[in-house]
Scaffold this motif. Sequence first.
Motif, short mmCIF file in Angstrom:
data_model
loop_
_atom_site.label_atom_id
_atom_site.label_comp_id
_atom_site.label_asym_id
_atom_site.label_seq_id
_atom_site.Cartn_x
_atom_site.Cartn_y
_atom_site.Cartn_z
N ASP A 82 0.82 -1.21 0.00
CA ASP A 82 0.00 0.00 0.00
C ASP A 82 0.85 1.26 0.00
O ASP A 82 0.51 2.25 -0.67
CB ASP A 82 -0.94 0.02 1.22
CG ASP A 82 -2.06 -1.00 1.10
OD1 ASP A 82 -2.27 -1.51 -0.02
OD2 ASP A 82 -2.70 -1.29 2.12
N ARG A 133 2.17 1.70 -3.47
CA ARG A 133 1.09 2.16 -4.35
C ARG A 133 0.84 3.65 -4.17
O ARG A 133 0.68 4.40 -5.15
CB ARG A 133 -0.19 1.37 -4.05
CG ARG A 133 -1.41 1.78 -4.86
CD ARG A 133 -2.56 0.81 -4.58
NE ARG A 133 -3.77 1.22 -5.27
CZ ARG A 133 -4.71 2.00 -4.75
NH1 ARG A 133 -4.56 2.49 -3.52
NH2 ARG A 133 -5.79 2.31 -5.43
N CYS A 159 -7.17 7.41 -16.21
CA CYS A 159 -6.34 6.34 -15.63
C CYS A 159 -5.30 6.91 -14.68
O CYS A 159 -4.79 6.20 -13.80
CB CYS A 159 -5.67 5.54 -16.74
SG CYS A 159 -6.80 4.47 -17.67
N LEU A 186 -6.38 6.49 -11.00
CA LEU A 186 -6.72 5.17 -10.46
C LEU A 186 -6.18 4.95 -9.06
O LEU A 186 -6.74 4.17 -8.30
CB LEU A 186 -6.21 4.08 -11.40
CG LEU A 186 -6.90 4.00 -12.77
CD1 LEU A 186 -6.30 2.88 -13.61
CD2 LEU A 186 -8.40 3.82 -12.61
N PRO A 228 -11.94 4.89 -5.81
CA PRO A 228 -12.29 3.48 -5.63
C PRO A 228 -12.37 2.75 -6.96
O PRO A 228 -12.72 3.34 -7.99
CB PRO A 228 -13.66 3.55 -4.95
CG PRO A 228 -13.76 4.91 -4.36
CD PRO A 228 -12.97 5.80 -5.26
N TYR A 229 -12.09 1.46 -6.93
CA TYR A 229 -12.09 0.66 -8.15
C TYR A 229 -13.44 0.70 -8.85
O TYR A 229 -13.51 0.76 -10.08
CB TYR A 229 -11.71 -0.79 -7.84
CG TYR A 229 -11.84 -1.70 -9.03
CD1 TYR A 229 -10.87 -1.70 -10.03
CD2 TYR A 229 -12.96 -2.54 -9.17
CE1 TYR A 229 -11.00 -2.52 -11.14
CE2 TYR A 229 -13.09 -3.36 -10.28
CZ TYR A 229 -12.11 -3.35 -11.25
OH TYR A 229 -12.25 -4.15 -12.36
N TRP A 230 -14.53 0.68 -8.07
CA TRP A 230 -15.86 0.62 -8.68
C TRP A 230 -16.13 1.86 -9.53
O TRP A 230 -16.81 1.76 -10.56
CB TRP A 230 -16.94 0.44 -7.62
CG TRP A 230 -17.15 1.61 -6.70
CD1 TRP A 230 -16.58 1.82 -5.49
CD2 TRP A 230 -18.00 2.74 -6.94
NE1 TRP A 230 -17.00 3.00 -4.94
CE2 TRP A 230 -17.89 3.59 -5.80
CE3 TRP A 230 -18.86 3.12 -7.98
CZ2 TRP A 230 -18.59 4.79 -5.70
CZ3 TRP A 230 -19.55 4.31 -7.87
CH2 TRP A 230 -19.42 5.14 -6.75
N ARG A 231 -15.62 3.00 -9.10
CA ARG A 231 -15.83 4.22 -9.89
C ARG A 231 -15.15 4.10 -11.26
O ARG A 231 -15.71 4.46 -12.29
CB ARG A 231 -15.27 5.44 -9.16
CG ARG A 231 -16.23 6.07 -8.16
CD ARG A 231 -15.67 7.41 -7.68
NE ARG A 231 -16.59 8.11 -6.84
CZ ARG A 231 -17.56 8.92 -7.28
NH1 ARG A 231 -17.72 9.08 -8.58
NH2 ARG A 231 -18.35 9.54 -6.44
N ALA A 232 -13.91 3.59 -11.25
CA ALA A 232 -13.19 3.43 -12.51
C ALA A 232 -13.87 2.39 -13.40
O ALA A 232 -14.00 2.60 -14.61
CB ALA A 232 -11.74 3.03 -12.22
N ALA A 233 -14.31 1.28 -12.80
CA ALA A 233 -14.94 0.22 -13.58
C ALA A 233 -16.23 0.69 -14.24
O ALA A 233 -16.53 0.33 -15.38
CB ALA A 233 -15.21 -0.99 -12.69
N ARG A 242 -16.82 3.83 -14.83
CA ARG A 242 -16.48 5.10 -15.49
C ARG A 242 -17.29 6.26 -14.92
O ARG A 242 -17.71 7.16 -15.65
CB ARG A 242 -16.68 4.97 -17.00
CG ARG A 242 -15.84 3.87 -17.61
CD ARG A 242 -16.09 3.66 -19.08
NE ARG A 242 -15.38 2.46 -19.54
CZ ARG A 242 -15.48 1.97 -20.77
NH1 ARG A 242 -16.23 2.58 -21.68
NH2 ARG A 242 -14.82 0.87 -21.10
N TYR A 280 -16.44 8.98 -12.98
CA TYR A 280 -15.33 9.77 -12.46
C TYR A 280 -15.85 10.99 -11.71
O TYR A 280 -16.85 11.60 -12.10
CB TYR A 280 -14.43 10.22 -13.61
CG TYR A 280 -14.03 9.10 -14.54
CD1 TYR A 280 -13.22 8.06 -14.10
CD2 TYR A 280 -14.48 9.07 -15.87
CE1 TYR A 280 -12.85 7.02 -14.95
CE2 TYR A 280 -14.11 8.04 -16.73
CZ TYR A 280 -13.31 7.02 -16.26
OH TYR A 280 -12.96 6.00 -17.10
#
Length: 263
Positions: A72, A75, A102, A105, A109-114, A116, A118
């Motif tokens: 973490d 990252r 991107c 990222l 959160p991942y769900w927002r990117a998945a 889209r 934003y």
Amino acid sequence: MLRITHLIKRYGNGEPVLKDLNLEVPDESLVSIIGASGAGKSTLLRCINRLVEPTSGSIELNGQELTTLKRDELRKSRRRIGMIFQGFNLVDRLTVMENVQCGRLGYIPYWRAALRRYPAEDIERAFHLMERVGIAKYANKRADELSGGERQRVGVVRALMQNPEILLADEPTASLDPVSSRQIMELLQNLADELKLPVLINIHNVAEAKEFTRRIVGMRFGRLIFDGKPSDLDDDAMDAVYSGTPSDEREDTGAAFTRAVTQ
């Protein structure tokens, strides 16, 4: 401030690619790294953001030691280091806006990117940066429909979306035609000034390094053997950096173009 101390990188049992390398890059610096193929330029940049693991030594960014970070923490630290790649590293089927996002990222959160979805402030900043580099009109265009110079501008904006503390550019003009190459170098020069951002550029084109950057670092066989102003890079310094290297590795087509149009 980027501070690299006694950095060594060895692959397996072979000769080190980087040999006891020491380098400091203060804030608001624009530095180019030159040297023949195999000098260790790309390895150096990739050690900084830990895409390549250093064998030993220290890499500090604004007081934080990067070489010891795990998971973490690593990252989070990579959010602070913007990277521009020779091959652009875009997702061709995504739009320019989606590729630019991107760069966020590591923050959303991942769900927002998945999905889209934003954040509005990220979209607003993306439009601002795309307008600044001249690609706002392509926001909804697929990345694979753009020219090389336009694709690299997308890469620049994606890196800036991270709000980085330093920008690394690994041969950002190598895949471009001479005109686009100069445009990208001029853009990086201007952005470094406007954003007060240290920029470290690995580049083969010595003419562009001398024209667009304020400090040149020369590498040979994993060591730093030149560090000075562009005006200090005389014939003796060039021989030290490129001794025994074919001339076509010293100067690519962009440099030849620069020479031709100024004669």
